[in-house]
Design an enzyme around this catalytic site. Structure first.
Site, PDB file in Angstrom:
ATOM      1  N   ASP A  84     -26.032 115.121   9.725  1.00  0.00           N
ATOM      2  CA  ASP A  84     -26.875 114.842   8.565  1.00  0.00           C
ATOM      3  C   ASP A  84     -26.518 113.538   7.871  1.00  0.00           C
ATOM      4  OD1 ASP A  84     -24.316 115.942   7.571  1.00  0.00           O
ATOM      5  OD2 ASP A  84     -25.274 115.765   5.612  1.00  0.00           O
ATOM      6  N   ASP A  96     -14.635 112.096  14.753  1.00  0.00           N
ATOM      7  CA  ASP A  96     -14.727 110.751  14.217  1.00  0.00           C
ATOM      8  C   ASP A  96     -13.310 110.267  13.896  1.00  0.00           C
ATOM      9  OD1 ASP A  96     -16.360 108.691  13.341  1.00  0.00           O
ATOM     10  OD2 ASP A  96     -16.354 109.403  11.296  1.00  0.00           O
TER      11      ASP A  96
HETATM   12  P1  IMP Z   1     -13.780 113.516  11.148  1.00  0.00           P
HETATM   13  O1  IMP Z   1     -13.827 112.169  10.509  1.00  0.00           O
HETATM   14  O2  IMP Z   1     -13.469 113.429  12.612  1.00  0.00           O
HETATM   15  O3  IMP Z   1     -12.843 114.429  10.412  1.00  0.00           O
HETATM   16  O4  IMP Z   1     -15.238 114.130  11.021  1.00  0.00           O
HETATM   17  C1  IMP Z   1     -15.605 114.820   9.857  1.00  0.00           C
HETATM   18  C2  IMP Z   1     -17.034 115.208   9.828  1.00  0.00           C
HETATM   19  O5  IMP Z   1     -17.766 114.129   9.290  1.00  0.00           O
HETATM   20  C3  IMP Z   1     -17.724 115.515  11.170  1.00  0.00           C
HETATM   21  O6  IMP Z   1     -17.510 116.812  11.652  1.00  0.00           O
HETATM   22  C4  IMP Z   1     -19.174 115.314  10.759  1.00  0.00           C
HETATM   23  O7  IMP Z   1     -19.677 116.493  10.160  1.00  0.00           O
HETATM   24  C5  IMP Z   1     -19.079 114.179   9.754  1.00  0.00           C
HETATM   25  N1  IMP Z   1     -19.405 112.892  10.398  1.00  0.00           N
HETATM   26  C6  IMP Z   1     -18.577 112.022  10.999  1.00  0.00           C
HETATM   27  N2  IMP Z   1     -19.250 110.965  11.514  1.00  0.00           N
HETATM   28  C7  IMP Z   1     -20.564 111.196  11.239  1.00  0.00           C
HETATM   29  C8  IMP Z   1     -21.779 110.473  11.535  1.00  0.00           C
HETATM   30  O8  IMP Z   1     -21.831 109.405  12.170  1.00  0.00           O
HETATM   31  N3  IMP Z   1     -22.923 111.057  11.061  1.00  0.00           N
HETATM   32  C9  IMP Z   1     -22.946 112.228  10.381  1.00  0.00           C
HETATM   33  N4  IMP Z   1     -21.832 112.935  10.115  1.00  0.00           N
HETATM   34  C10 IMP Z   1     -20.656 112.422  10.539  1.00  0.00           C
END
Ligand code: IMP
Ligand code: MG
Length: 181
Positions: free
Chosen positions: A164, A108
């Site tokens: 989740d 994300d």
């Molecule tokens: P990052 O923002 O790329 O560091 O992602 C961090 C974590 O946030 C991911 O591995 C997911 O576990 C969670 N996450 C990010 N986007 C979503 C979403 O749309 N739904 C659920 N969990 C999310």
């Protein structure tokens, strides 16, 4: 609520069906198996979101490999603003000189993955690649490499297949857009 699927309706809208997920995972399993044939591979699942993907993906593989898990958390709920990440459960295996594939549910902002890549690189793996089921380019804060991906998403919040909302909906066999209201 929808009659065929009580989970579909109200706040949930299916965007990737179980069939589409299964087909994509079979394809990824085949590609990864071909790419890592003859190499010492360790697949690293990032807890807890990647667990369902990890299990189904590895079942579709036809080369030997080891699996391990790591868990990271953000110090602040506002991960977007601080970007501070730490390891809350480290690997059990050594990855030095091994071919490492990180398995993520979703990339994300890229903050967790960026941190993980930096951390794991210091352990001197033979190489370090990334496989994610979902990819949201539009929300990126940190640039991270994605070597294998299932689906690209626009800027929406999704649940299911390991993802989740407040620890719920991980068991859904499809990916649904979730309206947090
Ligand atoms: P990052 O923002 O790329 O560091 O992602 C961090 C974590 O946030 C991911 O591995 C997911 O576990 C969670 N996450 C990010 N986007 C979503 C979403 O749309 N739904 C659920 N969990 C999310
Ligand atoms: Mg995660």
């Amino acid at each position: 609520m929808n009659e065929q699927n009580p989970y579909n309706g109200n706040q949930l809208k299916i965007i990737i069906t179980q069939e589409q997920v299964e087909e994509k995972i079979a394809e990824l399993g085949k590609r990864i198996s071909n790419d890592y044939a003859g190499k010492e591979l360790i697949m690293i699942g990032v807890l807890r979101g990647s667990t369902y993907f990890m299990v189904d993906l590895t079942r579709k593989m036809h080369v030997p490999f080891a699996i391990d898990f790591i868990s990271v958390s953000h110090y602040s709920e506002q991960a977007d603003s601080t970007g501070v990440v730490r390891i809350t459960k480290d690997l059990d295996l050594s990855i030095t000189d091994k071919h490492v594939l990180i398995v993520e549910d979703i990339v994300d902002t890229g903050l967790s993955l960026g941190y993980l890549l930096r951390n794991l690189k210091t352990r001197n793996p033979a190489d370090l690649k990334v496989c994610t089921l979902l990819n949201v380019e539009a929300r990126r804060i940190v640039e991270v490499p994605v070597d294998y991906k299932g689906f690209d998403l626009s800027n929406i919040f999704v649940v299911g297949y390991g993802l989740d909302y407040n620890e719920k909906y991980r068991n859904l066999q499809f990916i649904a857009e979730f309206d947090r209201l």
